[in-house]
Enzyme design. Sequence first.
Site, PDB file in Angstrom:
ATOM      1  N   ASP A 132       0.853  -1.196   0.000  1.00  0.00           N
ATOM      2  CA  ASP A 132       0.000   0.000   0.000  1.00  0.00           C
ATOM      3  C   ASP A 132       0.887   1.245   0.000  1.00  0.00           C
ATOM      4  O   ASP A 132       2.032   1.202   0.453  1.00  0.00           O
ATOM      5  CB  ASP A 132      -0.875   0.037   1.273  1.00  0.00           C
ATOM      6  CG  ASP A 132      -2.088  -0.874   1.178  1.00  0.00           C
ATOM      7  OD1 ASP A 132      -2.363  -1.409   0.090  1.00  0.00           O
ATOM      8  OD2 ASP A 132      -2.760  -1.054   2.212  1.00  0.00           O
ATOM      9  N   ARG A 182      -0.954  -0.821  -8.819  1.00  0.00           N
ATOM     10  CA  ARG A 182      -2.315  -0.366  -8.494  1.00  0.00           C
ATOM     11  C   ARG A 182      -2.344   1.159  -8.620  1.00  0.00           C
ATOM     12  O   ARG A 182      -1.541   1.847  -7.994  1.00  0.00           O
ATOM     13  CB  ARG A 182      -2.688  -0.765  -7.064  1.00  0.00           C
ATOM     14  CG  ARG A 182      -4.034  -0.210  -6.612  1.00  0.00           C
ATOM     15  CD  ARG A 182      -4.233  -0.324  -5.106  1.00  0.00           C
ATOM     16  NE  ARG A 182      -4.202  -1.697  -4.657  1.00  0.00           N
ATOM     17  CZ  ARG A 182      -3.946  -2.044  -3.395  1.00  0.00           C
ATOM     18  NH1 ARG A 182      -3.677  -1.131  -2.486  1.00  0.00           N
ATOM     19  NH2 ARG A 182      -3.939  -3.326  -3.051  1.00  0.00           N
TER      20      ARG A 182
HETATM   21  C1  LIG Z   1      -8.505  -1.396  -3.900  1.00  0.00           C
HETATM   22  C2  LIG Z   1      -8.128  -0.038  -3.379  1.00  0.00           C
HETATM   23  C3  LIG Z   1      -6.906   0.139  -2.776  1.00  0.00           C
HETATM   24  C4  LIG Z   1      -6.511   1.400  -2.343  1.00  0.00           C
HETATM   25  N1  LIG Z   1      -5.248   1.574  -1.834  1.00  0.00           N
HETATM   26  C5  LIG Z   1      -4.838   2.828  -1.523  1.00  0.00           C
HETATM   27  C6  LIG Z   1      -3.486   3.076  -1.118  1.00  0.00           C
HETATM   28  O1  LIG Z   1      -2.635   2.180  -1.020  1.00  0.00           O
HETATM   29  N2  LIG Z   1      -3.138   4.358  -0.838  1.00  0.00           N
HETATM   30  C7  LIG Z   1      -4.033   5.404  -0.931  1.00  0.00           C
HETATM   31  O2  LIG Z   1      -3.657   6.558  -0.702  1.00  0.00           O
HETATM   32  N3  LIG Z   1      -5.322   5.185  -1.273  1.00  0.00           N
HETATM   33  C8  LIG Z   1      -5.740   3.926  -1.576  1.00  0.00           C
HETATM   34  N4  LIG Z   1      -7.043   3.725  -1.953  1.00  0.00           N
HETATM   35  C9  LIG Z   1      -8.055   4.814  -1.773  1.00  0.00           C
HETATM   36  C10 LIG Z   1      -8.145   5.731  -2.978  1.00  0.00           C
HETATM   37  O3  LIG Z   1      -6.967   6.486  -3.087  1.00  0.00           O
HETATM   38  C11 LIG Z   1      -9.359   6.680  -2.853  1.00  0.00           C
HETATM   39  O4  LIG Z   1      -9.228   7.484  -1.711  1.00  0.00           O
HETATM   40  C12 LIG Z   1     -10.712   5.970  -2.806  1.00  0.00           C
HETATM   41  O5  LIG Z   1     -10.727   4.824  -3.598  1.00  0.00           O
HETATM   42  C13 LIG Z   1     -11.804   6.890  -3.334  1.00  0.00           C
HETATM   43  O6  LIG Z   1     -11.503   7.264  -4.676  1.00  0.00           O
HETATM   44  P1  LIG Z   1     -12.390   6.844  -5.957  1.00  0.00           P
HETATM   45  O7  LIG Z   1     -11.417   6.633  -7.078  1.00  0.00           O
HETATM   46  O8  LIG Z   1     -13.265   5.724  -5.659  1.00  0.00           O
HETATM   47  O9  LIG Z   1     -13.139   8.161  -6.314  1.00  0.00           O
HETATM   48  P2  LIG Z   1     -14.164   9.138  -5.503  1.00  0.00           P
HETATM   49  O10 LIG Z   1     -13.844  10.490  -6.042  1.00  0.00           O
HETATM   50  O11 LIG Z   1     -14.177   8.926  -4.032  1.00  0.00           O
HETATM   51  O12 LIG Z   1     -15.542   8.657  -6.033  1.00  0.00           O
HETATM   52  C14 LIG Z   1     -15.746   8.857  -7.406  1.00  0.00           C
HETATM   53  C15 LIG Z   1     -17.129   8.536  -7.781  1.00  0.00           C
HETATM   54  O13 LIG Z   1     -17.381   7.165  -7.576  1.00  0.00           O
HETATM   55  C16 LIG Z   1     -18.740   6.998  -7.294  1.00  0.00           C
HETATM   56  N5  LIG Z   1     -18.899   6.346  -6.034  1.00  0.00           N
HETATM   57  C17 LIG Z   1     -17.987   6.217  -5.073  1.00  0.00           C
HETATM   58  N6  LIG Z   1     -18.499   5.510  -4.066  1.00  0.00           N
HETATM   59  C18 LIG Z   1     -19.759   5.209  -4.383  1.00  0.00           C
HETATM   60  C19 LIG Z   1     -20.797   4.498  -3.756  1.00  0.00           C
HETATM   61  N7  LIG Z   1     -20.657   3.949  -2.578  1.00  0.00           N
HETATM   62  N8  LIG Z   1     -21.975   4.379  -4.380  1.00  0.00           N
HETATM   63  C20 LIG Z   1     -22.150   4.938  -5.589  1.00  0.00           C
HETATM   64  N9  LIG Z   1     -21.197   5.619  -6.243  1.00  0.00           N
HETATM   65  C21 LIG Z   1     -20.024   5.748  -5.646  1.00  0.00           C
HETATM   66  C22 LIG Z   1     -19.387   8.346  -7.288  1.00  0.00           C
HETATM   67  O14 LIG Z   1     -19.884   8.614  -8.586  1.00  0.00           O
HETATM   68  C23 LIG Z   1     -18.212   9.235  -7.007  1.00  0.00           C
HETATM   69  O15 LIG Z   1     -18.445  10.542  -7.444  1.00  0.00           O
HETATM   70  C24 LIG Z   1      -7.428   2.487  -2.457  1.00  0.00           C
HETATM   71  C25 LIG Z   1      -8.657   2.305  -3.055  1.00  0.00           C
HETATM   72  C26 LIG Z   1      -9.016   1.079  -3.539  1.00  0.00           C
HETATM   73  C27 LIG Z   1     -10.340   0.924  -4.209  1.00  0.00           C
END
Ligand SMILES: Cc1cc2nc3c(=O)[nH]c(=O)nc-3n(C[C@H](O)[C@H](O)[C@H](O)COP(=O)(O)OP(=O)(O)OC[C@H]3O[C@@H](n4cnc5c(N)ncnc54)[C@H](O)[C@@H]3O)c2cc1C
Length: 306
Positions: A132, A182
């Site tokens: 991570d 990732r």
């Molecule tokens: C598998 C995985 C591993 C990760 N590992 C790390 C890491 O090592 N380090 C790190 O800093 N971060 C990590 N993250 C977190 C990541 O950086 C983001 O903070 C988090 O995933 C939210 O970003 P998003 O791309 O989903 O977009 P967001 O901007 O949060 O969401 C984008 C859009 O997705 C849709 N959406 C989101 N959630 C929902 C919901 N529940 N229902 C309906 N629509 C929804 C909406 O349309 C929203 O506007 C990880 C995330 C994932 C999925």
Amino acid sequence: MLRSVILAASRSSRVERLVATAPFSRDVVRRFVAGAKTDDALRATRELVDDGLAVTLDHLGEDTVTPDQASATRDEYLTLLRMLADAGLTPAAEVSVKLSALGQAFDEQLACDNARAICAAADAAGTTVTLDMEDHTTTDSTLDILAKLRKDFPSTGAVLQAYLRRTESDCRELASAGSRVRLCKGAYKEPESVAHQSAREVDKSYVRCLNILMSGDGYPMLATHDPRLIAIGEDRARWFDRGPDGFEFQMLYGIRPEEQARLVGEGYTVRTYVPYGDDWYGYLMRRLAERPANLAFFGRALASRK
Ligand SMILES: Cc1cc2nc3c(=O)[nH]c(=O)nc-3n(C[C@H](O)[C@H](O)[C@H](O)COP(=O)(O)OP(=O)(O)OC[C@H]3O[C@@H](n4cnc5c(N)ncnc54)[C@H](O)[C@@H]3O)c2cc1C
């Protein structure tokens, strides 16, 4: 202001007791964390694998400040990997590891040694490890340790955060054969000097990075719940002729499960990131505090399973 309130609450045992016993919290925890014990992690993994998903497991750890705590985290991963292999859940399940939980803040060599032991156990279990990525002060150290681990365990995965200005260049470095990367937006509060601040800039950076990874020779892991970015990922997969063995989507446990199922139905590889462990309170509160926008993120997830 909101961030300070959440952070203060995350350190208060009184608030923790309140949150831990509130019906709302129990629902949130059950939704986003697989459970406290290794058996809970295995049960959740089995259910997801039966539904056609791949899994990456994260043992929740808090504030590792002593070598003993770091060893305990390492040992939990060794136990988990043995149990996953015995249950026939590898290679579908791999593990995600935070170097801070292995001692990175006070002894980089110790963190590297602990991570190496986990990589060796994963290798023996027929699966892999992804490191991570945490806040930007740890990026160089994490990528250095990754390079060392990849000499012996070439499939060890990296995480790159699209909000960091350096990430396009890191993507170019890591888009080589056998390299698992990732790509996520990034979850920490970072200064303007190192990170894009607006959602629009972060999204544009994500697409540039996605293009570099999908057109490169490595194995991209697109970690996002964002419908627009998922659609772009699907488009690039067609364009660059990447099938289910050529890249994967990743999402968090409990977030958009129906979208995860839809992508599996379309024939994509989808991996669910499953946190488990006793320290769920800190995990949830820290996620909210790192980015107050995540309050809406968790709220949306509770309101809708779509
Ligand atoms: C598998 C995985 C591993 C990760 N590992 C790390 C890491 O090592 N380090 C790190 O800093 N971060 C990590 N993250 C977190 C990541 O950086 C983001 O903070 C988090 O995933 C939210 O970003 P998003 O791309 O989903 O977009 P967001 O901007 O949060 O969401 C984008 C859009 O997705 C849709 N959406 C989101 N959630 C929902 C919901 N529940 N229902 C309906 N629509 C929804 C909406 O349309 C929203 O506007 C990880 C995330 C994932 C999925």
